[in-house]
Enzyme design. Structure first.
Site, PDB file in Angstrom:
ATOM      1  N   ARG A 195      27.954  40.727  29.993  1.00 35.24           N
ATOM      2  CA  ARG A 195      29.253  40.116  30.070  1.00 35.24           C
ATOM      3  C   ARG A 195      30.062  40.171  31.489  1.00 35.24           C
ATOM      4  O   ARG A 195      30.661  39.400  31.783  1.00 35.24           O
ATOM      5  CB  ARG A 195      30.152  41.050  29.051  1.00 35.24           C
ATOM      6  N   LYS A 224      14.170  47.859  17.376  1.00 38.05           N
ATOM      7  CA  LYS A 224      14.623  48.627  16.228  1.00 38.05           C
ATOM      8  C   LYS A 224      15.990  49.328  16.559  1.00 38.05           C
ATOM      9  O   LYS A 224      16.115  49.433  17.803  1.00 38.05           O
ATOM     10  CB  LYS A 224      13.620  49.683  15.760  1.00 38.05           C
ATOM     11  N   HIS A 235       7.928  50.078  19.507  1.00 40.96           N
ATOM     12  CA  HIS A 235       7.063  50.119  20.722  1.00 40.96           C
ATOM     13  C   HIS A 235       5.824  50.992  20.593  1.00 40.96           C
ATOM     14  O   HIS A 235       5.067  50.926  21.197  1.00 40.96           O
ATOM     15  CB  HIS A 235       7.831  50.740  21.901  1.00 40.96           C
ATOM     16  N   LYS A 281       1.512  51.273  22.505  1.00 41.22           N
ATOM     17  CA  LYS A 281       0.900  52.361  23.170  1.00 41.22           C
ATOM     18  C   LYS A 281      -0.681  52.162  23.110  1.00 41.22           C
ATOM     19  O   LYS A 281      -1.116  51.961  21.885  1.00 41.22           O
ATOM     20  CB  LYS A 281       1.249  53.620  22.482  1.00 41.22           C
ATOM     21  N   GLU A 310       8.943  65.869  19.840  1.00 40.73           N
ATOM     22  CA  GLU A 310       9.720  65.520  21.164  1.00 40.73           C
ATOM     23  C   GLU A 310      10.253  66.872  21.555  1.00 40.73           C
ATOM     24  O   GLU A 310      10.693  67.630  20.758  1.00 40.73           O
ATOM     25  CB  GLU A 310      10.941  64.582  21.036  1.00 40.73           C
ATOM     26  N   ASP A 326      15.197  56.821  12.400  1.00 37.01           N
ATOM     27  CA  ASP A 326      14.800  56.659  13.877  1.00 37.01           C
ATOM     28  C   ASP A 326      13.371  56.715  14.128  1.00 37.01           C
ATOM     29  O   ASP A 326      12.905  55.960  15.083  1.00 37.01           O
ATOM     30  CB  ASP A 326      15.607  57.773  14.771  1.00 37.01           C
ATOM     31  N   HIS A 386       8.070  54.254  13.563  1.00 39.96           N
ATOM     32  CA  HIS A 386       6.815  54.574  14.011  1.00 39.96           C
ATOM     33  C   HIS A 386       5.733  55.641  13.268  1.00 39.96           C
ATOM     34  O   HIS A 386       4.696  55.197  13.081  1.00 39.96           O
ATOM     35  CB  HIS A 386       7.368  55.628  15.291  1.00 39.96           C
ATOM     36  N   LYS A 416      13.159  66.442  17.067  1.00 33.05           N
ATOM     37  CA  LYS A 416      13.463  66.623  18.401  1.00 33.05           C
ATOM     38  C   LYS A 416      13.566  67.919  18.619  1.00 33.05           C
ATOM     39  O   LYS A 416      13.854  69.023  17.863  1.00 33.05           O
ATOM     40  CB  LYS A 416      15.032  65.949  18.435  1.00 33.05           C
TER      41      LYS A 416
HETATM   42  C1  BG6 Z   1      12.581  55.734  19.885  1.00 27.62           C
HETATM   43  C2  BG6 Z   1      13.670  56.518  19.346  1.00 27.62           C
HETATM   44  O1  BG6 Z   1      12.111  54.756  19.071  1.00 27.62           O
HETATM   45  O2  BG6 Z   1      11.374  56.495  20.224  1.00 27.62           O
HETATM   46  C3  BG6 Z   1      13.880  57.704  20.267  1.00 27.62           C
HETATM   47  O3  BG6 Z   1      14.924  56.049  18.947  1.00 27.62           O
HETATM   48  C4  BG6 Z   1      12.842  58.557  20.499  1.00 27.62           C
HETATM   49  O4  BG6 Z   1      14.793  58.727  19.473  1.00 27.62           O
HETATM   50  C5  BG6 Z   1      11.750  57.616  21.155  1.00 27.62           C
HETATM   51  O5  BG6 Z   1      13.112  59.358  21.524  1.00 27.62           O
HETATM   52  C6  BG6 Z   1      10.037  58.067  21.358  1.00 27.62           C
HETATM   53  O6  BG6 Z   1       9.192  57.238  21.969  1.00 27.62           O
HETATM   54  P1  BG6 Z   1       8.160  57.794  22.994  1.00 27.62           P
HETATM   55  O7  BG6 Z   1       7.484  56.544  23.380  1.00 27.62           O
HETATM   56  O8  BG6 Z   1       8.852  58.819  24.150  1.00 27.62           O
HETATM   57  O9  BG6 Z   1       7.435  58.625  21.887  1.00 27.62           O
END
Ligand code: BG6
Length: 492
Positions: A50, A148, A178, A182, A216, A235, A240, A341
């Site tokens: 914007r 997502k 994503h 990988k 993580e 999430d 994933h 996390k």
């Molecule tokens: C994302 C989540 O899809 O994946 C995040 O929304 C997460 O919360 C991330 O941290 C982890 O991705 P990666 O590639 O760092 O394992």
């Protein structure tokens, strides 16, 4: 299509082009493709947002982002200069078809691939697609890329898919998870289907159980407002973790094409045994981290990190669950999934544990004959390790010891590890949907996840606490211990 083919001329339009995802991931990924010499000379990238900005100002911002996010050993000025020339900027309200004419004026009429990447808040996916349709921008060459989360439950996910689908046919919708981009995740397919060794062992007769961990060390990193409404289940598990489970459990597809692969993944999702109010307390664990330390650094509790009062947030930052697949191949084999996390370390891996040997020939003093394990390490230290029993080299009494056949990708392939977005963006431009989620995949995943979320909401329990820097609540250990099993938590 071979990777050494250049992608055909394209107009890639990134909505949310001045945002974090675009600057941190998408531009660096496209820069790497430039560096690999894979982009057509007249491929162009338009950022849409914007705030008013000239092309030059946007290029400046993009250059700063490249300097910050591209690994220094791959950053070179000549490539950056060529790449930046591809960039343009259009200040538009993306949900207003009239305003989109400013963008339209800059795009080529035809003869090139057109891709709209919606790196925006998910509630804009529908309105932006409507506006693209109304502005006459969604012609038959055009594709749309969605990140997502796609909805927060089955109904909302269907609603987004319906609305997007009214403008873009399914073969033009690229839903990103994503994880599928990988390297090591794609390697799962190579491991299973380019080798003869594993397929005969890949079933309930030989495999005791499978563990999939996405851990993580990071917390919610300034995304508290999104995360607190989402939680670990939406999430990570819904997308994933279930995608990884599909790749481990699916039948060999007949061909490596998008529908053959995605058909097999959907079959896995359909065979997941439902977890509902009657079984959720037994088969799932939710947790939330309290203050602790990671790698010697003190870290705050979740509630403090998101700025809420501890009692007011019942969002889970950790999930562990025991899933079952009701089909011939996997009957009776638990798939233990876990994500969190602020765990002890960053570690994403798949552990396939084989059954015990049928008969013991070694004396007790030789030590334990532990079951063989295949560890597929997704990150960090990508690699594949087959952990076996061997004899300790000693002239004395026979002793058994665990040792691994290690395939470290860093040591074996002394080449750069591309980021997931490099592959995914190239596939969008080439029109290859294999690594993208089809609508029914997303919806079947929600069908399984939603009753668990409902059961948690009905039970109304607070998530179990775990100290930041640990491997999760004690109940997660107990989930496997009741089956006589344990999570792999040793390093290496
Ligand atoms: C994302 C989540 O899809 O994946 C995040 O929304 C997460 O919360 C991330 O941290 C982890 O991705 P990666 O590639 O760092 O394992």
């Amino acid at each position: 299509m071979a990777d050494d083919d250049r992608v055909a001329p394209f107009d890639l339009v990134v909505f949310g082009g001045a945002g974090d995802l675009a600057l941190r991931k998408l531009l660096p990924a496209m820069y790497q493709r430039e560096r690999d010499g894979r982009l057509a000379d007249d491929g162009r990238i338009f950022a849409v947002a914007r705030s008013p900005m000239t092309d030059e100002e946007y290029r400046k911002r993009a250059e700063e982002a490249l300097r910050r996010h591209v690994p220094p050993d791959t950053m070179d000025n000549a490539t950056a200069a060529t790449f930046l020339k591809r960039l343009g900027y259009a200040a538009c309200n993306a949900t207003d078809p009239k305003d989109l004419t400013k963008l339209k004026a800059r795009l080529a009429d035809g003869g090139r691939t057109r891709a709209f990447y919606l790196a925006t808040a998910p509630d804009l996916f529908g309105p932006i697609c409507d506006a693209l349709g109304a502005a006459g921008l969604a012609q038959s060459q055009a594709r749309v890329v969605l990140e997502k989360p796609l909805g927060h439950d089955l109904a909302s996910s269907r609603a987004v898919n319906e609305r997007v689908g009214a403008v873009f046919g399914e073969d033009r919708v690229f839903r990103i998870d994503h994880y599928l981009g990988k390297e090591t995740v794609q390697n799962l397919m190579a491991l299973r289907f380019a080798n003869r060794l594993f397929e005969r062992l890949w079933n309930a007769g030989e495999i005791d159980h499978v563990q999939i961990t996405v851990a993580e060390a990071l917390g919610v990193e300034g995304r508290g407002a999104y995360y607190d409404k989402s939680g670990a289940m939406r999430d990570i598990v819904q997308n994933h973790l279930l995608q990884l489970l599909c790749l481990v459990a699916m039948e060999p597809p007949a061909r490596l094409d998008a529908d053959a692969v995605r058909d097999e993944k959907v079959k896995v999702l359909k065979s997941l045994r439902p977890i509902d109010a009657a079984t959720a307390a037994r088969d799932t664990v939710r947790g939330q981290y309290t203050a602790g330390a990671i790698a010697g650094q003190a870290v705050p509790a979740y509630a403090q990190e998101i700025g809420a009062d501890r009692k007011s947030s019942r969002t889970e930052t950790f999930v562990a669950l025991s899933a079952a697949l009701d089909n011939w191949r996997w009957s009776g084999v638990p798939f233990y999934l876990r994500t969190g996390k602020r765990m002890a370390e960053r570690r994403s891996e798949i552990v396939v544990q084989f059954r015990d040997v049928p008969h013991a020939i070694f004396p007790r003093e030789a030590g334990e004959v532990a079951p063989d394990r295949l560890v597929i390490r997704l990150q960090p230290d990508e690699g594949i390790h087959l952990v076996l029993n061997t004899k300790t080299p000693t002239p004395g009494k026979l002793r058994l010891q665990r040792a691994a056949l290690n395939l470290s990708f860093a040591e074996t392939f002394k080449t750069r590890h591309p980021d997931a977005y490099e592959r995914l963006l190239t596939d969008v431009l080439r029109g290859n949907q294999t690594l993208f989620m089809r609508r029914d995949e997303v919806e079947w995943a929600w069908r399984w996840v939603e009753p668990i979320l409902d059961a948690w909401a009905t039970a109304g329990d607070a998530p179990k606490s775990y100290t930041a820097g640990s491997w999760g609540p004690a109940a997660s250990t107990a989930l496997l211990a009741r089956d006589g099993r344990a999570w792999r938590e040793e390093t290496g």
